[in-house]
Design a protein around this motif. Structure first.
Motif: not given
Length: 168
Positions: A120-143
């Protein structure tokens, strides 16, 4: 601000970068400075290239990065952060400690709901969450690449703190 200051004290952190005040709460920078922290807020839209470069360099040197989560997913405990104007990716990726702030309007139950919201948000280019990237953060970086030893903070923050704010 009190929770962020406590996190900073407990980790001996001094330098904080934040998204623009309109996204993380006006007055946050001033209150953190009053607690003795060095704070650099993301430059406003239309800032010079030099100001943006300075913010990126400061991000690499910061101890704590403060950003607002666009969504908080109950099903997985994930925070969803989009980039865009006033929402530099570096704030949630470069400092060793990431603090994500969110309010009840960001809470969703499932990942399926996240998908529906972003469609829904990406149908409107001016929407608050229509940036170049989307990050899903589920805890700290780990390897565990190196000799199968779990290591945190190699490719991002080694700690992630989620702060629920009722009035955000």
């Amino acid at each position: 601000p009190a929770a962020i200051s406590r996190i900073a004290r407990e980790r001996d952190a001094r330098r904080v970068i934040t998204w623009s005040a309109s996204l993380v709460g006006s007055g946050l920078g001033e209150r953190l400075r009053a607690d003795g922290l060095e704070v650099l807020e993301e430059p406003p839209d239309g800032a010079s290239g030099g100001e943006r470069v300075r913010f990126r360099q400061a991000s690499a040197q910061a101890d704590i990065g403060v950003a607002a989560a666009d969504l908080a997913v109950a099903e997985t405990g994930s925070l969803v952060v989009t980039s865009g104007v006033g929402k530099a990716r570096s704030a949630s990726l470069l400092p060793p400690y990431h603090v994500a702030i969110f309010g009840k309007s960001a809470l969703v139950e499932t990942l399926e709901q996240v998908g529906v919201i972003f469609e829904a948000l990406h149908r409107d280019p001016g929407a608050r969450a229509s940036g170049a990237s989307i990050a899903f953060i589920t805890g700290p970086s780990r390897t565990a690449d190196i000799e199968l030893t779990l290591t945190r903070g190699v490719h991002g923050p080694k700690e992630v703190h989620a702060i629920f704010v009722e009035t955000l």
